[in-house]
Design a protein around this motif. Sequence first.
Motif, short mmCIF file in Angstrom:
data_model
loop_
_atom_site.label_atom_id
_atom_site.label_comp_id
_atom_site.label_asym_id
_atom_site.label_seq_id
_atom_site.Cartn_x
_atom_site.Cartn_y
_atom_site.Cartn_z
N THR A 231 0.78 -1.23 0.00
CA THR A 231 0.00 0.00 0.00
C THR A 231 0.82 1.28 0.00
O THR A 231 0.28 2.37 -0.16
CB THR A 231 -0.92 0.05 1.24
OG1 THR A 231 -0.12 -0.04 2.43
CG2 THR A 231 -1.92 -1.09 1.20
N ARG A 232 2.13 1.19 0.19
CA ARG A 232 2.91 2.43 0.24
C ARG A 232 4.35 2.24 -0.22
O ARG A 232 4.93 1.17 -0.10
CB ARG A 232 2.89 3.02 1.65
CG ARG A 232 3.50 2.14 2.72
CD ARG A 232 3.39 2.78 4.08
NE ARG A 232 4.00 1.97 5.12
CZ ARG A 232 4.70 2.45 6.14
NH1 ARG A 232 4.87 3.75 6.26
NH2 ARG A 232 5.20 1.65 7.05
N ALA A 246 1.09 6.69 -1.23
CA ALA A 246 0.24 5.51 -1.33
C ALA A 246 0.37 4.90 -2.72
O ALA A 246 0.48 5.61 -3.73
CB ALA A 246 -1.21 5.88 -1.06
N ALA A 248 -1.12 1.53 -5.25
CA ALA A 248 -2.21 0.57 -5.40
C ALA A 248 -1.68 -0.69 -6.07
O ALA A 248 -1.31 -0.67 -7.25
CB ALA A 248 -3.34 1.17 -6.23
#
Length: 543
Positions: A231-232, A246, A248
């Motif tokens: 996620t990051r 962030a 995806a």
Amino acid sequence: MKRRAVAVPLVVVLVVAACTAVYLVLSGPAHRTVVLVDTSEPGTGLSELGGAVRSVVGNSGDSDALSVRRFGGECGSPDATAEIADGPDRVAQAVGALSPSGKATMVDGVKAAIDDFRGLLTRRGSVRNRIIVISSTGVDACTNDPDSARQSVEDRLTEAGLDLDIRVVGFRVPPDQKEALAKFASDTSFADNADDLEIILDRLVVPNSPDAAAISVSAQPEPSYAFLTATRLGIVRGTEVVAETAVALPESSSLRYTADGRFVFTTTEAGIATLDVLSGVAGSVPCGGCRNVVAAGGSVISWLAGNVVTTLNLADKNARPVPGTTVLPDRKVDDLGAVLPLRMLAGKDGNSLVGAPDGVSAYGGPETLYLVRPDGQVVPLGLARGNVAVYRSAFSSDGRTLAYVAAAHAGSCEERSSVLLVDLATSAQSTTPVVGDPSDDGSGVADVWYDKGGTLNMIYSSWRCAASGGPQTTVTLPESHWQLGNSEWTRRDAPSSGRQVAPGFRAVLVRPTPDSFTQQLFSEVNGTRTKISDEVFAIAVPN
């Protein structure tokens, strides 16, 4: 008597000169800096450059020696470079009167700046002596060879017997000239606006800056490394995450720095996610569903748009992706995935490594490897070994050799991995020595890279299975760091998967359980570990 009358004044002169010399040496500054400014035509951003220098010099200490020298003129001419200010109080007026003229005589300017430190009465700093070169053109007009230009400067330093810290900053350098400047000085930093230039200069010029003594004019003001989770994407300095964005669903665990260390990047569901190491600003680059992206040189990244090598200079805010070489005829991917798309595997100095899966093995291998040269030439390197797609590869520091991980998969537990070398001049492949017990059922190479000294490194582990194809039951060699010597691999540290960021500073990955897919990340500073994150896929360290 006459002889004595002459001798007495001569002795007095010698004594006064000696005392003066001793006084100047003893009263010399702690820090001395020569700022070398590009005033060649067309003089891009010259007024902003002068403003940044003027602002930063105003922050320097009263006891610090600082001078400003310009370069720009005819090659070999005595007027190709000149000192325009000696002392912080004279800089404001001098830089305000700068005007562009002549060619970019950068090497002449650097040599003259070196000479400014020669001799007894030059008031060299007792702590640090530094030359800061600010180039707006990116090249020396008197030579087309950055390597010979660098050698010429190194020869002058050797001749002078000086130990100087020479740092290079590119300010609004044309995109097509950045690579040449980076070759001249491998730790070159680039600034596209006056604010960024002022930040870099402030860290270099002002001795009281916390990291002034350790700063390198590279894209990063302090040693850093990057990490990637589901996620990051984040950047770590010391024991703190100083920037993150962030992401995806990363397309792969591929995480890299640009060659100049200015940006870190990875592919995601949305395209290419980037982080500016200096400012922490995040970016996103649409790439048409690209699967892999690599560093091509400087701040340039490269990927495959279909079968076309495509590049983008991340340092140029107005740049757009540039299509280049077509590697192979278009490979159409059918609904069943019988034909897999080409993959960009590695890059260096404009060279790209591309893999073409055969579409037979369920694991993507063996792949046909291709070297794509900067001039567009496509060189077949033959088939990669094993039946698993190449998932880690790296060019050697001198660009003559390619290292890649080959794997042969036979079951849920049985997979043998090894590192192979490809001679890029002949395409000949050779296997590096075997690590571990030959009776092991499986082995894995989590990462492979060349360090700054040109040594090949890997993260290696091995295990045994309960039965043929059964679950893993015994770890024979936990993940650990290995280096390749003349005849064998040597383990460098205790079991862990890690990378050295700087002396006394390592990024360490620890797998919570032997079958855990992600790992825990720690910063290890002088032997003390601080946890940074859970569920980490990959880390990256700038080269």
